[in-house]
Enzyme design. Sequence first.
Site, mmCIF file in Angstrom:
data_model
loop_
_atom_site.group_PDB
_atom_site.id
_atom_site.type_symbol
_atom_site.label_atom_id
_atom_site.label_comp_id
_atom_site.label_asym_id
_atom_site.label_seq_id
_atom_site.Cartn_x
_atom_site.Cartn_y
_atom_site.Cartn_z
ATOM 1 N N ARG A 1 11.765 2.885 3.467
ATOM 2 C CA ARG A 1 11.206 2.195 4.714
ATOM 3 C C ARG A 1 12.236 1.029 4.823
ATOM 4 O O ARG A 1 12.878 0.488 4.047
ATOM 5 C CB ARG A 1 9.982 1.213 4.196
ATOM 6 C CG ARG A 1 9.446 0.340 5.318
ATOM 7 C CD ARG A 1 8.074 -0.245 5.025
ATOM 8 N NE ARG A 1 6.971 0.811 5.397
ATOM 9 C CZ ARG A 1 5.690 0.431 5.429
ATOM 10 N NH1 ARG A 1 5.512 -0.528 5.145
ATOM 11 N NH2 ARG A 1 5.023 1.668 5.578
ATOM 12 N N ARG B 1 0.828 -1.205 -0.094
ATOM 13 C CA ARG B 1 -0.101 0.043 -0.057
ATOM 14 C C ARG B 1 1.068 1.183 0.103
ATOM 15 O O ARG B 1 0.618 2.185 -0.868
ATOM 16 C CB ARG B 1 -0.957 -0.243 1.310
ATOM 17 C CG ARG B 1 -1.741 -1.114 1.457
ATOM 18 C CD ARG B 1 -2.105 -1.548 2.965
ATOM 19 N NE ARG B 1 -3.023 -0.352 3.390
ATOM 20 C CZ ARG B 1 -4.243 -0.421 3.319
ATOM 21 N NH1 ARG B 1 -4.667 -1.419 2.810
ATOM 22 N NH2 ARG B 1 -4.890 0.500 3.683
ATOM 23 N N THR B 2 2.159 1.307 0.931
ATOM 24 C CA THR B 2 2.546 2.552 1.126
ATOM 25 C C THR B 2 3.385 2.732 -0.248
ATOM 26 O O THR B 2 3.397 3.778 -0.663
ATOM 27 C CB THR B 2 3.418 2.471 2.349
ATOM 28 O OG1 THR B 2 2.784 2.059 3.496
ATOM 29 C CG2 THR B 2 4.193 3.847 2.407
ATOM 30 N N LYS C 1 23.388 -9.911 0.200
ATOM 31 C CA LYS C 1 24.791 -10.039 -0.200
ATOM 32 C C LYS C 1 25.515 -9.799 0.911
ATOM 33 O O LYS C 1 26.945 -9.600 0.510
ATOM 34 C CB LYS C 1 25.340 -9.622 -1.483
ATOM 35 C CG LYS C 1 24.523 -10.220 -2.789
ATOM 36 C CD LYS C 1 24.781 -9.443 -3.947
ATOM 37 C CE LYS C 1 23.735 -10.022 -5.050
ATOM 38 N NZ LYS C 1 23.710 -9.182 -6.084
ATOM 39 N N HIS D 1 6.323 7.194 11.172
ATOM 40 C CA HIS D 1 5.757 6.872 9.722
ATOM 41 C C HIS D 1 5.013 8.270 9.642
ATOM 42 O O HIS D 1 4.038 8.319 9.475
ATOM 43 C CB HIS D 1 5.128 5.676 9.685
ATOM 44 C CG HIS D 1 4.358 5.166 8.435
ATOM 45 N ND1 HIS D 1 4.621 6.005 7.267
ATOM 46 C CD2 HIS D 1 3.729 4.234 8.110
ATOM 47 C CE1 HIS D 1 4.164 5.116 6.370
ATOM 48 N NE2 HIS D 1 3.446 4.182 6.719
#
Lengths: 313, 427
Positions: A108, A58-59, A86, A136
């Site tokens: 994020r 969604r974000t 890695k 957020h």
Amino acid sequence: MTFAHRHLLGIEPLSPSDITAILDLADKYVALSRQRDKHVDVLAGLTQINMFFENSTRTQASFELAGKRLGADVMNMAMQASSIKKGETLIDTALTLNAMHPDLLVVRHPQSGAVDLLAQKVNCAVLNAGDGRHEHPTQALLDALTIRRAKGRLHRLSVAICGDIAHSRVARSNILLLGKMENRVRLIGPPTLMPSGISEFGVEVFEDMEEGLRDVDVVMMLRLQKERMDGGFIPSEREYFHRYGLDADKLSHAKADAIVMHPGPMNRGVEIDGTIADDINRSVIQEQVEMGVAVRMAAMELLARNLPGEAAA
Amino acid sequence: MNDTLFTNARLIDPEAGRDTTGWLLTRDGRIADHGHDAPPSVEGVEIVDCAGHCLAPGLVDWGVKVGEPGERHKESYASAGVAAARGGVTTMVIRPDTDPSIDTPEVLEFVTRRAQADAPVNVVPMAALTKGRAGREMTEIGFLMDAGAVAFSDCTAVVSDTKVLSRALSYARSCGALVIGHPQEPILSKGAAVTSGKFASLRGLPAVSAMAERMGLDRDIAMVEMTGARYHADVVSTARALPALQRAKANGFDVTAGTDIHHLTLNELDVADYRTFFKFRPPLRAEEDRMALIDAVRDGLIDTIGSFHTPQDEESKRLPFEEAASGAVGLETLLPAALRLYHADVLDLPALFRAMALNPAKRLGLDCGRLTAGAPADLIRFDPDVPFVLDRFTLASKSKNTPFDGQRLQGRVLSSYVAGREIYRRA
């Protein structure tokens, strides 16, 4: 109006006028997004990279759409699959990306403070799309816009935030934002899901949901993560729903015109009853999604104005 | 020739609790005499006019980590030795949390050899209490003592199995060994990066209640009561743990406790925007805790102050806060940081040197850390007032992880002497 920030890392550094500036601009983008032609070119020529070190549909979609509607070139990077595996460090990843000359970096990350760290190492504007349990900011801003449009104001409201406050960055950003705009914030949840030192946040804390919801204007539900459901923090899903799930009965203690919000995705029957979520007279959950795109457009535009080279123009 | 007469010195005598002008004479690497009257006229000695600067016992820094064996890129005996000499630390009591741990006489001998070859200061080793610091089997406490171990510590690896711990403590008692505990409830504090409270919640960082320290200390004290062992808590950092410590001492148990200079000079808010140089184990605490610790040092409830010198390379600190390594280098900043407390008028110099020199030496059975005649001439000459701004890249340590980078400090060591020989003089 000035918005003098290089990055949007959290609500904490924003002033009330910064918040108002973002919301005012976002209002215009709500109107734009409802037109047939949703395109403007304020970010034309700029490159936006969405770096998600944690799953999000969604974000990420919201940021992508926001960038595209503003005319930016948008690239999504699913970081879980790439270099992190890695053994590359976060800073090396940041420097690699920085060399590609992005203008806006949307990040994020599962760890608190990781986006701050990354922002110190790059030349572009960084937007925090959620870091660990920290902040957020765009979620709090879209919630604020939703409230402002539904209630006609964003001050002197009584807002209850319910559920897993301890692990929620959404709750932290909302507590900060609503406090800055002079609202009364109530937190409702079992003590195992409350962060430490919460009494010093200038909020009221309730363990009893009906008491906490009494006469509030806004009910904000939080998602309960699956991994917290069994035994560790709460005894069971069904006991949680019984005590803290939002149903019509508990909601009846709030004001008659109280709105119901949820940042999504919802666990129907865990923290919220399905019929409440779908009640178009009470639930503004779909509006929140719509406001999300507009708020992100506004935030990115304001940050883009402060990019080096743009200021002189 | 090492015989020296220091004149016009501000003598800091932690044993007498005095801070007065006087002279001090060293002969054959030991302190011969000192006084506060006119200096004696002695033949054939070098005369050092201290010009009113302080002359004090060299610091005995209890809990220094040197990266040998295993992590020499972070700190070697050569680099730590220079840092210590510059910082006024004349005795480093080193930690066994190396890789591999110092848990056998063979590793201990390696370390002693390396230290003798490369470090100009005294190096006194501690050994692990359990093999590999894994908390399962006790080390060869007797052999390790024969090889020179002055105390036994698993450092921050708390022995969670109380059966193992009780046996190790009983055995240690029979050897007369001093056991160091890290007072921390290991399960409650697992994964924590900061102390719980408003700051931790604002930053969204995993946190541990300050109570975990008291729980750990209470447990250890009960184990001491059970076994009769000699015990020292490495770092007490919270106000809540102090009454437990006080009770243990009042009950006559052979218990002492130390604290970390960083917990005396910094608090949790210094972490600010996730500054990993401020990540410690135990984590920094609230300001009230810091104030209580200062009182406890003044009253002698807390016996010792150390730097807990923990070199970390840039890579292990340039990470998100939760993942970043803990600890800071401290050999060169121990004294200037401690002098903050002196300049803030909360602790006087004899009290500071009691905690940073005399008490650790006494507890570890060393004869240094004092100005008494016959004690080794491990001395430092320092100006407590000279101001400077610390640039971490000027530190002698191979690792530069100091929380005092860019900060204003006061106090510089002018000379350090080990056994009467000047091993450092500030240019």
